[in-house]
Design a protein around this motif. Structure first.
Motif, PDB file in Angstrom:
ATOM      1  N   UNK A  98       0.826  -1.219   0.000  1.00 21.87           N
ATOM      2  CA  UNK A  98       0.000   0.000   0.000  1.00 21.87           C
ATOM      3  C   UNK A  98       0.857   1.264   0.000  1.00 21.87           C
ATOM      4  N   UNK A  99       0.407   2.241  -0.791  1.00 23.96           N
ATOM      5  CA  UNK A  99       1.134   3.518  -0.868  1.00 23.96           C
ATOM      6  C   UNK A  99       0.128   4.637  -1.096  1.00 23.96           C
ATOM      7  N   UNK A 100       0.148   5.618  -0.214  1.00 21.75           N
ATOM      8  CA  UNK A 100      -0.770   6.735  -0.329  1.00 21.75           C
ATOM      9  C   UNK A 100      -0.280   7.783  -1.301  1.00 21.75           C
ATOM     10  N   UNK A 101      -1.212   8.463  -1.944  1.00 19.48           N
ATOM     11  CA  UNK A 101      -0.871   9.559  -2.845  1.00 19.48           C
ATOM     12  C   UNK A 101      -2.094  10.463  -3.000  1.00 19.48           C
ATOM     13  N   UNK A 102      -1.839  11.647  -3.476  1.00 15.10           N
ATOM     14  CA  UNK A 102      -2.928  12.594  -3.720  1.00 15.10           C
ATOM     15  C   UNK A 102      -3.187  12.690  -5.219  1.00 15.10           C
ATOM     16  N   UNK A 103      -4.459  12.543  -5.589  1.00 14.33           N
ATOM     17  CA  UNK A 103      -4.836  12.617  -7.000  1.00 14.33           C
ATOM     18  C   UNK A 103      -6.012  13.571  -7.147  1.00 14.33           C
ATOM     19  N   UNK A 104      -5.791  14.596  -7.941  1.00 19.19           N
ATOM     20  CA  UNK A 104      -6.832  15.582  -8.205  1.00 19.19           C
ATOM     21  C   UNK A 104      -7.392  16.160  -6.906  1.00 19.19           C
ATOM     22  N   UNK A 105      -6.469  16.408  -5.949  1.00 19.02           N
ATOM     23  CA  UNK A 105      -6.853  17.024  -4.689  1.00 19.02           C
ATOM     24  C   UNK A 105      -7.399  16.069  -3.651  1.00 19.02           C
ATOM     25  N   UNK A 106      -7.501  14.788  -3.972  1.00 21.67           N
ATOM     26  CA  UNK A 106      -8.022  13.798  -3.029  1.00 21.67           C
ATOM     27  C   UNK A 106      -6.949  12.766  -2.683  1.00 21.67           C
ATOM     28  N   UNK A 107      -6.906  12.412  -1.398  1.00 20.82           N
ATOM     29  CA  UNK A 107      -5.948  11.405  -0.955  1.00 20.82           C
ATOM     30  C   UNK A 107      -6.482  10.020  -1.262  1.00 20.82           C
ATOM     31  N   UNK A 108      -5.655   9.194  -1.854  1.00 18.41           N
ATOM     32  CA  UNK A 108      -6.039   7.833  -2.224  1.00 18.41           C
ATOM     33  C   UNK A 108      -4.941   6.873  -1.819  1.00 18.41           C
ATOM     34  N   UNK A 109      -5.302   5.596  -1.691  1.00 17.25           N
ATOM     35  CA  UNK A 109      -4.327   4.554  -1.395  1.00 17.25           C
ATOM     36  C   UNK A 109      -4.275   3.601  -2.575  1.00 17.25           C
ATOM     37  N   UNK A 110      -3.114   3.569  -3.216  1.00 16.63           N
ATOM     38  CA  UNK A 110      -2.860   2.610  -4.275  1.00 16.63           C
ATOM     39  C   UNK A 110      -1.862   1.578  -3.787  1.00 16.63           C
ATOM     40  N   UNK A 111      -1.018   1.097  -4.669  1.00 11.20           N
ATOM     41  CA  UNK A 111      -0.007   0.126  -4.252  1.00 11.20           C
ATOM     42  C   UNK A 111       1.199   0.209  -5.167  1.00 11.20           C
ATOM     43  N   UNK A 112       2.311  -0.283  -4.642  1.00  3.80           N
ATOM     44  CA  UNK A 112       3.553  -0.389  -5.407  1.00  3.80           C
ATOM     45  C   UNK A 112       3.910  -1.868  -5.481  1.00  3.80           C
ATOM     46  N   UNK A 113       4.026  -2.362  -6.704  1.00  4.25           N
ATOM     47  CA  UNK A 113       4.430  -3.758  -6.855  1.00  4.25           C
ATOM     48  C   UNK A 113       5.881  -3.893  -6.388  1.00  4.25           C
ATOM     49  N   UNK A 114       6.100  -4.855  -5.514  1.00  8.54           N
ATOM     50  CA  UNK A 114       7.400  -5.004  -4.856  1.00  8.54           C
ATOM     51  C   UNK A 114       7.845  -6.452  -4.937  1.00  8.54           C
ATOM     52  N   UNK A 115       9.074  -6.654  -5.354  1.00  9.83           N
ATOM     53  CA  UNK A 115       9.637  -8.001  -5.432  1.00  9.83           C
ATOM     54  C   UNK A 115      10.483  -8.265  -4.197  1.00  9.83           C
ATOM     55  N   UNK A 116      10.328  -9.451  -3.628  1.00 10.46           N
ATOM     56  CA  UNK A 116      11.183  -9.894  -2.521  1.00 10.46           C
ATOM     57  C   UNK A 116      12.143 -10.949  -3.045  1.00 10.46           C
ATOM     58  N   UNK A 117      13.420 -10.703  -2.820  1.00  4.32           N
ATOM     59  CA  UNK A 117      14.471 -11.660  -3.173  1.00  4.32           C
ATOM     60  C   UNK A 117      15.122 -12.152  -1.883  1.00  4.32           C
TER      61      UNK A 117
END
Length: 566
Positions: A127-146
């Motif tokens: 999960x990663x928060x960001x602001x889009x068009x003035x609104x706070x949203x929670x998206x995601x960052x694809x992450x690889x574990x090695x």
């Protein structure tokens, strides 16, 4: 100033003990050599058993699962002492039968060839928060574990999708083109997401410094009630120089609103009350939310709790019942003069100390320093240090002159943002000096040679959470001259202090920050070396037998782990 492991996995650890070579068999160096003596290949050594560090002791009947979350690990991601501590502590606990894993960012600059069995494990959506068009949203960052092994320890490396961000990209551990606060906040969330997604339920989540402090906050506010119920949290503070200042909206990048932590009882940086904006301190949040907090020596714990910890002293005092000072150890798989592959001759308690004389002659020859005349003594003072104000650079500068006045020799190995004066001295008044070498650089191999050659190790720090150079010096039979602060006060006891038991006396201590205070200790050390050779030989042998290994320090950590998981 970083002290780094040999490149091979603790190759220094298990080199079979051997008698010092005959002097005629040694390839004696010269300053005119095409290849400097410290750049010669180390002699072959057997690789240490996985997880070994010191004797390790018997395996436990109640093994713990410990997960370290850290920005550094020696030798693959090492900038300072933090990396040494993580690796040394992990190896020692593992040697005692505990399961240890280390979660680390997969920095672009990591040397993949030093990671044994490197392989992809799993992909995560972090999960990663960001602001889009003035609104706070929670998206995601694809992450690889090695995963892989480093120094015998299992490592879990987290790499974000570099198609969508540049976190942890660049040619060094810190100072890339990305926002470090954002990067480590993401990393804290990613580490917890990894534990949850893979079903891990460690007994202990061990965090280090401000970079991973947010994991304590996120764990108790989010993950503890979302399936990750077992871990208890330990935070180790290695240095309070950086407290992780962070705006509440910056914290939002974790996918959790930072506003909820803007409370003086949580993570609000009280220095910013009334400012616009008020800010969070990630380190303060880590202190508040962790089950136990440690720092790297008992004296530094007391200093920081009682007013020398800056503005965080009040928080540490408020939480003093869970704040502990545990002295760092050294990894004797790496720092052992009886098996050090860099040295021309081994020495130590089992082999005797004749090899140390050979090492001293070898360094003098290689650096072009004059040798004392027959029957004369000219003690060799070394200083291996980052050249920054914390390390007492005004006293280092003075000690160079004073050592020569008192009939000794001085070698400095170090660099840093305040090294300009030393570069000037090296190129002018001390250029080609018969008794001084100022090496404004970094070389791990050369540091091994200098510790082995030294009679005296100088550590005049203004503050020092623990310090490793004085401990390594003792291991190699050199007596420290130190300022009484932090871990220096815990590890070095003055030979003339009548309140100290004889068995603990091992160096020369001063209290002030002025040149006169330094002179009182340094002059005594040089005089005793020159006038009391038999006493000095006994002291160096006693110093070499002192136990500052991780074997002892890890027992204190294991006791702490057990106390919070019981």
């Amino acid at each position: 100033f970083p002290l780094q492991a040999p490149t091979a996995a603790a190759a220094a650890a298990a080199a079979p003990a051997a008698r010092p070579p005959r002097e005629e068999d040694i390839e004696w160096p010269s300053p005119s050599d095409e290849v400097a003596f410290w750049e010669r290949p180390p002699r072959p050594a057997e690789v240490a058993p996985a997880g070994a560090s010191g004797s390790g002791g018997p395996h436990t009947a109640h093994p713990l699962h410990v997960v370290h979350v850290t920005a550094e690990m020696a030798p693959i991601a090492k900038v300072g002492g933090l990396g040494d501590v993580v690796t040394g502590l992990a190896r020692s606990c593992q040697a005692k039968g505990h399961a240890v894993e280390i979660v680390l960012p997969y920095y672009e600059c990591l040397p993949d060839d030093q990671i044994e069995g490197l392989q992809w494990e799993v992909d995560l959506e972090v999960p990663k928060g960001h602001t889009w068009d003035g609104e706070w949203q929670v998206g995601s960052v694809r992450t690889a574990c090695w995963s892989g092994r480093v120094e015998g320890c299992r490592v879990l490396l987290l790499r974000p999708d570099w198609e969508s961000c540049n976190l942890f990209r660049g040619g060094r551990i810190y100072g890339g083109s990305y926002n470090e606060t954002e990067a480590y906040l993401y990393f804290c969330r990613a580490a917890l997401e990894l534990l949850k997604a893979t079903g891990r339920q460690p007994h202990v989540l061990h965090l280090h410094e401000w970079q991973t402090s947010a994991a304590a906050m996120l764990y108790w506010e989010v993950y503890h009630r979302d399936g990750l119920h077992k871990p208890r949290v330990v935070l180790t503070i290695h240095n309070m120089d950086n407290t992780g200042e962070c705006r509440a909206e910056e914290f939002d990048v974790t996918g959790v609103r930072g506003e909820q932590f803007k409370d003086i009882e949580k993570a609000l940086d009280e220095r910013t009350i009334g400012h616009n904006p008020e800010r969070l301190s990630l380190l303060k949040g880590g202190i508040v939310y962790s089950n136990a907090v440690t720092t790297v020596s008992p004296t530094y714990a007391e200093e920081t709790r009682s007013g020398h910890g800056g503005w965080l002293g009040g928080t540490l005092s408020l939480h003093s019942q869970k704040y502990h000072g545990i002295l760092n150890g050294i990894d004797e798989a790496i720092w052992d003069p009886e098996a050090d592959p860099y040295l021309p001759a081994p020495f130590g308690p089992k082999l005797g100390w004749d090899g140390k004389r050979i090492c001293q002659r070898y360094v003098r020859a290689g650096l072009g320093l004059s040798s004392p005349e027959e029957g004369q003594r000219s003690p060799l003072v070394i200083c291996v240090s980052r050249l920054v104000p914390q390390k007492g650079i005004h006293l280092i500068r003075h000690a160079i002159h004073r050592t020569i006045e008192q009939g000794g020799q001085f070698v400095l190995l170090g660099s840093g943002h305040a090294d300009g004066d030393f570069r000037a001295m090296a190129g002018n008044e001390y250029k080609d000096h018969p008794h001084v070498r100022l090496l404004i650089t970094y070389s791990d191999a050369l540091s091994h040679h200098l510790f082995a050659a030294a009679d005296i190790v100088l550590v005049p720090s203004m503050f020092e959470p623990c310090g490793l150079t004085q401990i390594i010096g003792l291991k190699y039979g050199a007596l420290p001259v130190v300022r009484h602060t932090g871990g220096l006060a815990d590890t070095v006891k003055d030979v003339d202090d009548n309140d100290v038991p004889d068995g603990q006396k091992n160096g020369f201590v001063f209290h002030g920050t002025d040149e006169g205070s330094l002179n009182a200790a340094l002059d005594r050390a040089i005089r005793y070396n020159k006038e009391r050779p038999e006493w000095w030989r006994e002291m160096e042998e006693k110093a070499g037998k002192m136990d500052f290994s991780w074997d002892r320090s890890s027992e204190e950590y294991l006791h702490l782990y057990n106390s919070i998981t019981a």
